[in-house]
Design a protein around this motif. Structure first.
Motif, PDB file in Angstrom:
ATOM      1  N   ARG A   3      22.372  58.079  54.344  1.00  0.00           N
ATOM      2  CA  ARG A   3      23.464  57.339  54.992  1.00  0.00           C
ATOM      3  C   ARG A   3      22.979  56.610  56.237  1.00  0.00           C
ATOM      4  N   VAL A   4      22.013  57.179  56.906  1.00  0.00           N
ATOM      5  CA  VAL A   4      21.448  56.554  58.103  1.00  0.00           C
ATOM      6  C   VAL A   4      20.666  55.298  57.719  1.00  0.00           C
ATOM      7  N   ARG A   6      21.110  53.455  54.948  1.00  0.00           N
ATOM      8  CA  ARG A   6      21.866  52.503  54.129  1.00  0.00           C
ATOM      9  C   ARG A   6      22.190  51.217  54.888  1.00  0.00           C
ATOM     10  N   SER A   7      22.638  51.322  56.115  1.00  0.00           N
ATOM     11  CA  SER A   7      23.035  50.137  56.879  1.00  0.00           C
ATOM     12  C   SER A   7      21.861  49.188  57.158  1.00  0.00           C
ATOM     13  N   PRO A   8      20.734  49.680  57.685  1.00  0.00           N
ATOM     14  CA  PRO A   8      19.638  48.744  57.933  1.00  0.00           C
ATOM     15  C   PRO A   8      19.067  48.130  56.655  1.00  0.00           C
ATOM     16  N   SER A  10      20.752  47.588  53.883  1.00  0.00           N
ATOM     17  CA  SER A  10      21.746  46.628  53.392  1.00  0.00           C
ATOM     18  C   SER A  10      21.688  45.320  54.167  1.00  0.00           C
ATOM     19  N   ARG A  11      21.439  45.400  55.469  1.00  0.00           N
ATOM     20  CA  ARG A  11      21.347  44.169  56.273  1.00  0.00           C
ATOM     21  C   ARG A  11      20.211  43.284  55.799  1.00  0.00           C
ATOM     22  N   ASN A  14      21.213  42.497  51.431  1.00  0.00           N
ATOM     23  CA  ASN A  14      22.420  41.752  51.049  1.00  0.00           C
ATOM     24  C   ASN A  14      22.248  40.236  51.091  1.00  0.00           C
TER      25      ASN A  14
END
Length: 80
Positions: A3-4, A6-8, A10-11, A14
């Motif tokens: 989860r930590v 996933r955001s970087p 995805s940036r 995407n």
């Protein structure tokens, strides 16, 4: 841990996935490319004794799974 990350990730993925979706690349095409690439790389590298490069090539092909998810989200082809 995932989860930590996933955001970087995805940036980065995407925008790349959106470009591929606009170019007409489908998530299924990326999946097929990754699968065929992993099989071909393993057959070539592992049978010739190049264990490190074989693992690296297969890892790269498996990482295409993240790209296929980004393309699926960008083209609204996400499955449940």
């Amino acid at each position: 841990m995932l989860r930590v990350l996933r955001s970087p990730i995805s940036r980065v993925l995407n925008p790349f996935g959106a470009r591929l979706a606009r170019a007409g690349v489908t998530p299924d095409a990326i999946t097929v490319l990754g699968t065929v690439g992993a099989v071909v790389a393993s057959l070539y590298f592992f049978t010739n004794g190049y264990w490190f490069w074989g693992a690296f090539a297969v890892w790269g092909c498996v990482m295409l799974d993240m790209v296929d998810g980004a393309v699926a989200r960008a083209s609204n082809q996400v499955s449940k």
